[in-house]
Design an enzyme around this catalytic site. Structure first.
Site, PDB file in Angstrom:
ATOM      1  N   SER A 173      39.953  36.385  43.600  1.00 34.20           N
ATOM      2  CA  SER A 173      41.209  36.339  42.608  1.00 34.20           C
ATOM      3  C   SER A 173      41.223  37.194  41.504  1.00 34.20           C
ATOM      4  O   SER A 173      42.301  37.473  40.788  1.00 34.20           O
ATOM      5  CB  SER A 173      41.131  34.827  42.101  1.00 34.20           C
ATOM      6  OG  SER A 173      40.202  34.417  41.425  1.00 34.20           O
ATOM      7  N   ASP A 422      40.524  28.901  30.912  1.00 35.34           N
ATOM      8  CA  ASP A 422      40.182  29.960  31.912  1.00 35.34           C
ATOM      9  C   ASP A 422      39.805  31.080  31.218  1.00 35.34           C
ATOM     10  O   ASP A 422      40.770  32.013  30.692  1.00 35.34           O
ATOM     11  CB  ASP A 422      41.451  30.104  32.790  1.00 35.34           C
ATOM     12  CG  ASP A 422      41.084  31.454  34.095  1.00 35.34           C
ATOM     13  OD1 ASP A 422      39.911  31.829  33.775  1.00 35.34           O
ATOM     14  OD2 ASP A 422      41.933  31.744  34.833  1.00 35.34           O
ATOM     15  N   HIS A 425      39.688  34.832  34.144  1.00 38.60           N
ATOM     16  CA  HIS A 425      41.036  35.696  34.775  1.00 38.60           C
ATOM     17  C   HIS A 425      41.617  36.284  33.425  1.00 38.60           C
ATOM     18  O   HIS A 425      41.352  35.745  32.121  1.00 38.60           O
ATOM     19  CB  HIS A 425      42.059  34.706  35.400  1.00 38.60           C
ATOM     20  CG  HIS A 425      41.432  34.331  36.755  1.00 38.60           C
ATOM     21  ND1 HIS A 425      40.670  33.248  36.835  1.00 38.60           N
ATOM     22  CD2 HIS A 425      41.675  35.073  37.962  1.00 38.60           C
ATOM     23  CE1 HIS A 425      40.091  33.038  37.966  1.00 38.60           C
ATOM     24  NE2 HIS A 425      40.793  34.180  38.863  1.00 38.60           N
TER      25      HIS A 425
END
Ligand SMILES: *[C@@H]1O[C@H](CO)[C@@H](O)[C@H](O)[C@H]1NC(C)=O
Ligand SMILES: *[C@@H]1O[C@H](CO)[C@@H](O)[C@H](O)[C@H]1NC(C)=O
Ligand SMILES: *[C@@H]1O[C@H](CO)[C@@H](O)[C@H](O)[C@H]1NC(C)=O
Ligand SMILES: *[C@@H]1O[C@H](CO)[C@@H](O)[C@H](O)[C@H]1NC(C)=O
Ligand SMILES: *[C@@H]1O[C@H](CO)[C@@H](O)[C@H](O)[C@H]1NC(C)=O
Length: 446
Positions: A173, A422, A425
């Site tokens: 990802s 997070d 990312h």
């Protein structure tokens, strides 16, 4: 559209003890690695045996250039090739190379080249502005290698050069995060048409009609054949089962159709997994209850990278392949499973942040595997392999992660609501756009 955006899908399962222990173990592994090897070993992992010395002398320059992604000056004017004016001292000491990957972040008043409004390809978990991130300071920095400049991504020039070409970005990802950035940068010149997506929108393909340019994103977080028993919420019905000796056909079967391939992996190898070789079970990574022999992250990741490079070298088709190095996270005040945050609003200055042990551990495996692959070739002929070493520039950007803004308006129910961050990312637009700036320079200035 899928909400699975994380390489550690268990992020949302606060009570998954196995994964928690796993991460602790990974960190401990990093720690013991650090204790076993000196800091300079960690930082300079290129192996040198005395026997290699003579040959190394001869090829050191070109090798270093390949390994470290340095640029060659092929006789042209330095200032035009490298985009900086050369003073005499530089000519004397470092005449013809620029290490794109060592430098610092400097203020950039002009800010990003696209916005949350102008690019409709930003996926919700990366759209920090739309999700309510108000501080914007993180947008106004640019990467400055010590000896040259990296200009902002030039979409027109990129697309002109890539006419009739086909690209693939392969991995997890974070690779998807980079792909979104690339599409946003390119869509200023032309909006692509999506011509393929799998059921979960993990593997996708876009076509830029005026340039006959294809861009594929291929979901293959381990790069090898894997039975992944996890749903979109990251809940696993069973332990992932990986075939260490078999690369993932999802990307190898299409390899022939690509002119450029960007590959990255790593994060998913921190997970619990059962490993197979030759279709036989050989062990497990962190499965205390299963009474199987332990397979270390290092063994597994090395094996995968070695087969990857073997595949690239033995394949008759020779695209330009870039291996993009490990991406660091920036959790502070805890881990991702224990309330860790990333609430800084400015980059680190050079030397302020150098990553954690697990980061250096994983990156060292990557650097060593890459070095071996290039060295084994023995000649530069036919090597179309490059290291896109975004690690150092990324490690200096604790401020550029999505943090709480991976979800829409996380604090709308009050400041004291428990929000999971997070810190792995990256926001779009943001620091990850620089990966593409640097990538463009790496391939365009050949
Ligand atoms: C983009 O972000 C701004 C805040 O910076 C916000 O006002 C606007 O609504 C956002 N637009 C979209 C399309 O998300
Ligand atoms: C782009 O993909 C299409 C199929 O979607 C294919 O027909 C075409 O040949 C590809 N172009 C390039 C340059 O690979
Ligand atoms: C791309 O392909 C088209 C059609 O085959 C051709 O006319 C054109 O010259 C090609 N462009 C480049 C830059 O190769
Ligand atoms: C674990 O495996 C070993 C050999 O593979 C066996 O001797 C031992 O009894 C097993 N232990 C348990 C608890 O099953
Ligand atoms: C980040 O959060 C920590 C812990 O809540 C706090 O002590 C610190 O001041 C915060 N930093 C910033 C820049 O807001």
């Amino acid at each position: 559209m899928t909400t699975d955006w994380e390489p550690w899908p268990a992020l949302q399962r606060k009570s998954n003890h196995v994964v928690v222990k796993l991460l602790v173990l990974a960190i401990l592994a990093g720690l013991s690695f650090r204790l076993l090897f000196s800091r300079s070993d960690v930082l300079h992992p290129v192996p040198v045996s005395p026997a290699d010395e003579a040959e190394r002398e001869a090829s050191a320059e070109s090798m270093a250039a390949d390994v470290l992604g340095l640029e060659d000056d092929d006789g042209g004017s330095l200032s035009t090739n490298l985009g900086f004016s050369v003073d005499e001292e530089q000519v004397v000491s470092k005449p013809d190379r620029c290490d794109l990957f060592t430098g610092q972040w400097i203020p950039n008043p002009s800010g990003p080249t696209y916005t949350n409004e102008s690019c409709r390809f930003i996926e919700p978990p990366q759209n920090c502005m739309k999700n309510g991130r108000h501080d914007t300071g993180y947008l106004f920095w640019r990467w400055k290698p010590h000896d040259c400049d990296v200009s902002p991504f030039n979409a027109k020039r990129f697309l002109d050069t890539m006419q009739n070409k086909s690209w693939a970005l392969v991995g997890d990802s974070i690779v998807r995060n980079q792909a979104q950035s690339l599409i946003c940068l390119l869509s200023k010149v032309e909006e692509p048409v999506e011509v393929y997506h799998d059921e979960q929108y993990k593997s996708r393909k876009w076509h830029f009609p005026s340039y006959s340019f294809n861009l594929s994103l291929i979901w293959s977080p381990f790069l090898i054949k894997a039975a992944i028993f996890e749903n979109d919420e990251g809940e696993s019905k069973s332990v992932n089962r990986l075939h260490l000796d078999t690369l993932d056909q999802k990307w190898t079967s299409q390899y022939k159709s690509f002119d450029y391939v960007v590959i990255s992996s790593g994060q998913w190898f921190l997970k619990t997994a059962i490993y197979m070789e030759n279709n036989k079970l050989v062990g497990c990574h962190y499965c205390p209850k299963l009474n199987l022999s332990e397979i270390s992250i290092e063994y597994a990741y090395n094996k995968v990278l070695n087969s990857l490079y073997r595949f690239i070298k033995t394949s008759e088709h020779k695209p330009i392949v870039m291996y993009r190095t490990w991406t660091p996270d920036h959790f502070e005040y805890g881990e991702w499973f224990s309330g860790g945050l990333c609430n800084r609003t400015e980059p680190y200055k050079a030397g302020e942040g150098s990553g954690r042990d697990v980061d250096n551990f994983m990156r060292t495996i990557e650097l060593n595997a890459f070095t071996r692959a290039v060295a084994a070739e023995g000649t530069r002929n036919g090597i179309r392999l490059k290291l896109l070493d975004t690690y150092q520039l990324s490690v200096l950007r604790p401020d550029a992660h999505t943090g709480p803004y991976r979800t829409f308006h996380p604090f709308e129910h009050g400041k004291n609501v428990k929000v999971q961050y997070d810190c792995l990312h990256w926001c779009l637009p943001g620091a990850i756009d620089t990966w593409n700036d640097v990538m463009m320079k790496l391939i365009m200035d050949e």
